[in-house]
Design a protein around this motif. Structure first.
Motif, mmCIF file in Angstrom:
data_model
loop_
_atom_site.group_PDB
_atom_site.id
_atom_site.type_symbol
_atom_site.label_atom_id
_atom_site.label_comp_id
_atom_site.label_asym_id
_atom_site.label_seq_id
_atom_site.Cartn_x
_atom_site.Cartn_y
_atom_site.Cartn_z
ATOM 1 N N THR A 38 0.830 -1.213 0.000
ATOM 2 C CA THR A 38 0.000 0.000 0.000
ATOM 3 C C THR A 38 0.860 1.255 0.000
ATOM 4 O O THR A 38 0.564 2.239 -0.696
ATOM 5 C CB THR A 38 -0.930 0.001 1.232
ATOM 6 O OG1 THR A 38 -1.747 -1.170 1.202
ATOM 7 C CG2 THR A 38 -1.816 1.242 1.237
ATOM 8 N N ASN A 41 2.076 1.824 -3.421
ATOM 9 C CA ASN A 41 1.001 2.330 -4.277
ATOM 10 C C ASN A 41 0.771 3.826 -4.072
ATOM 11 O O ASN A 41 0.463 4.557 -5.018
ATOM 12 C CB ASN A 41 -0.296 1.566 -4.003
ATOM 13 C CG ASN A 41 -0.322 0.207 -4.691
ATOM 14 O OD1 ASN A 41 0.452 -0.028 -5.621
ATOM 15 N ND2 ASN A 41 -1.183 -0.686 -4.249
ATOM 16 N N LYS A 44 3.267 5.604 -6.032
ATOM 17 C CA LYS A 44 2.904 5.565 -7.455
ATOM 18 C C LYS A 44 1.861 6.636 -7.775
ATOM 19 O O LYS A 44 1.933 7.290 -8.815
ATOM 20 C CB LYS A 44 2.347 4.192 -7.815
ATOM 21 C CG LYS A 44 3.387 3.078 -7.868
ATOM 22 C CD LYS A 44 2.712 1.763 -8.246
ATOM 23 C CE LYS A 44 3.698 0.595 -8.194
ATOM 24 N NZ LYS A 44 3.009 -0.696 -8.520
ATOM 25 N N PHE A 78 -1.992 -0.931 -11.406
ATOM 26 C CA PHE A 78 -3.216 -0.955 -10.604
ATOM 27 C C PHE A 78 -4.301 -1.823 -11.251
ATOM 28 O O PHE A 78 -5.183 -2.328 -10.560
ATOM 29 C CB PHE A 78 -3.759 0.467 -10.408
ATOM 30 C CG PHE A 78 -2.939 1.304 -9.484
ATOM 31 C CD1 PHE A 78 -2.969 1.091 -8.120
ATOM 32 C CD2 PHE A 78 -2.107 2.308 -9.966
ATOM 33 C CE1 PHE A 78 -2.205 1.859 -7.258
ATOM 34 C CE2 PHE A 78 -1.339 3.076 -9.113
ATOM 35 C CZ PHE A 78 -1.386 2.842 -7.755
ATOM 36 N N GLU A 81 -4.461 -5.239 -9.841
ATOM 37 C CA GLU A 81 -4.746 -5.379 -8.416
ATOM 38 C C GLU A 81 -6.066 -6.138 -8.237
ATOM 39 O O GLU A 81 -7.005 -5.991 -9.028
ATOM 40 C CB GLU A 81 -4.862 -4.003 -7.754
ATOM 41 C CG GLU A 81 -3.574 -3.209 -7.716
ATOM 42 C CD GLU A 81 -2.664 -3.646 -6.585
ATOM 43 O OE1 GLU A 81 -3.139 -4.400 -5.708
ATOM 44 O OE2 GLU A 81 -1.487 -3.256 -6.594
#
Length: 468
Positions: A38, A41, A44, A78, A81
């Motif tokens: 997380t 992310n 990102k 993503f 995911e």
């Protein structure tokens, strides 16, 4: 009988410790990697936000394509995911980026077509307009904001054709502005979603470890109450080999909330099971520290102008309101300076945007040098305009500082990288407002007054200071 009770208690305690160890290891293998994922992310998302700004602002088509490809690589991560919300939002963001790039390409085509139409004319005025249109970035082609030289195009037979293209580019710019706002809002929702998810997982991790430690602590207290009545020596051994380490683990877990700018380090423990818990607490402490640091970095990035390093408009509005509230409580004066680089658009047109950006950085460093006290803030207001908040200051000091900034900026000389014989010497115009704040004053009124004073300085011939 007491020996049997003791042995049963020890066996039960060791079994409970093994259960805690297994659960801690399971937590470390599941929750900690998810928290790290997380965290990555979130980084990102911030990189994607930067690429979208670059795609919007960059003039060069090849650079725009590179930034778009970089952002697509991050967004595609993503899409894989196992989270419908992330996949859906990533798909929407990817679509928005492609739309922005497509619109920019259409604007370039329309601009080139308008330039091609103007190429058929050889009058000096048309040649000048064609040069201005060639140098003008697509994002600055907006209805009602074009250079005055464009008004002379009305005499051309193909004026209506050129005007249609320029108006179309202007309409596309308004569409791009809304798309940029919408895309950033979508990124903000994803960032909030990830932060909430990380906080929930971190809370789950802390709760699980806390419950396990609380259980063993409660059991240890009961166990000691029985043993201490019969075996004082065994109680002493137990206290030093089990209770104190557990209490240190509890204290270490509770200290994470107030750990500040350093991680929790606990002493190694004799029992392997307890030492495993200690390592997990230290790992969790390190993760919390990295997440706090990352959140602080993200907060700082959202408040800093990427080009000049000064505060951005959002941070300026917050800081100005806060300083006005403080000034009203303590009944002291506050000054707000509005600073604008003279003839900056002409400088951009003549030397290019890279040189213009370098000039902005130079002026920003000068202004930043006058915001060292608590409450003082130098910010980029927008374009080539800067602001400076000066609380708790005298009227004469405001004039002195404003004149000092103006003088220092005029003394800065910038040499071109490709031609050291060419130098650029800039001047700035400064408008300021100075007053003691009361309940009827508002931040936007203070900004407007300072801006009016700036226009007075420009009307007075530029390179001067005026008070509003």
């Amino acid at each position: 009988m007491f020996v049997v009770i003791f042995l049963v208690s020890v066996g039960f305690s060791l079994g409970l410790l093994r259960g805690i160890t297994a659960k801690t290891q399971e937590t470390s293998q599941e929750l900690l990697p998810e928290l790290v994922h997380t965290h990555n992310n979130l980084l990102k998302i911030e990189q994607i936000r930067s690429y979208i700004d670059l795609i919007y602002w960059v003039q060069n088509g090849n650079l725009e394509r590179n930034y778009r490809l970089e952002s697509q690589v991050l967004i595609h991560s993503f899409l894989f995911e196992n989270d419908p919300f992330l996949a859906s939002e990533a798909s929407n963001i990817l679509h928005d980026i492609r739309e922005i790039a497509s619109i920019r390409q259409l604007q370039r085509t329309l601009q080139n077509e308008a330039i091609q139409v103007l190429s058929a004319y050889h009058e000096p005025t048309v040649i000048k307009v064609r040069g201005l249109l060639s140098a003008l970035p697509q994002r600055e082609i907006r209805e009602g904001q074009m250079p005055s030289a464009f008004d002379e195009l009305t005499s051309l037979s193909s004026f209506e054709e050129i005007e249609q293209r320029i108006l179309f580019i202007s309409d596309l710019n308004r569409q791009l502005d809304w798309m940029l706002i919408d895309t950033k809002a979508r990124l903000e929702r994803v960032s909030t979603y990830l932060n909430s998810d990380a906080a929930l997982k971190a809370q789950t991790l802390a709760t699980d470890i806390g419950k396990d430690i609380e259980r063993i602590t409660q059991y240890s207290i009961v166990f000691m109450s029985i043993v201490v009545l019969l075996f004082l020596f065994l109680f002493f051994i137990f206290k030093n080999t089990l209770l104190r380490p557990i209490q240190s683990l509890v204290a270490g877990l509770k200290a994470i909330e107030q750990q500040g700018n350093q991680t929790i380090i606990l002493k190694p423990l004799f029992f392997k099971e307890l030492d495993t818990i200690r390592e997990s607490i230290e790992d969790y402490s390190g993760l919390v520290f990295r997440m706090q640091k990352t959140n602080q970095e993200l907060e700082n990035l959202s408040r800093i102008d990427g080009l000049t390093g000064l505060a951005n408009r959002r941070y300026l509005d917050e800081a100005l309101q806060e300083e006005m509230n403080r000034a009203m409580r303590h009944q002291h004066a506050i000054a707000l300076l509005m600073i604008d680089i003279d003839h900056f658009k002409r400088l951009n047109d003549q030397y290019g945007h890279q040189v213009g950006d370098h000039c902005l950085k130079v002026i920003a460093q000068v202004i930043k040098g006058y915001s060292q006290r608590t409450g003082e803030l130098a910010a980029r207001f927008g374009g080539e305009e800067f602001t400076l908040i000066l609380p708790e200051i005298t009227h004469s000091d405001v004039w002195r500082i404003a004149e000092a900034i103006r003088e220092e900026c005029s003394q800065r000389v910038i040499y071109l990288e490709n031609d050291a014989s060419v130098s650029i010497q800039m001047t700035v115009s400064i408008g300021f407002v100075y007053q003691i704040v009361d309940a009827n004053d508002a931040a936007d009124i203070l900004l407007k007054t300072a801006d009016q004073a700036l226009y007075q300085a420009k009307a007075a011939g530029r390179n001067c200071v005026c008070e509003g």
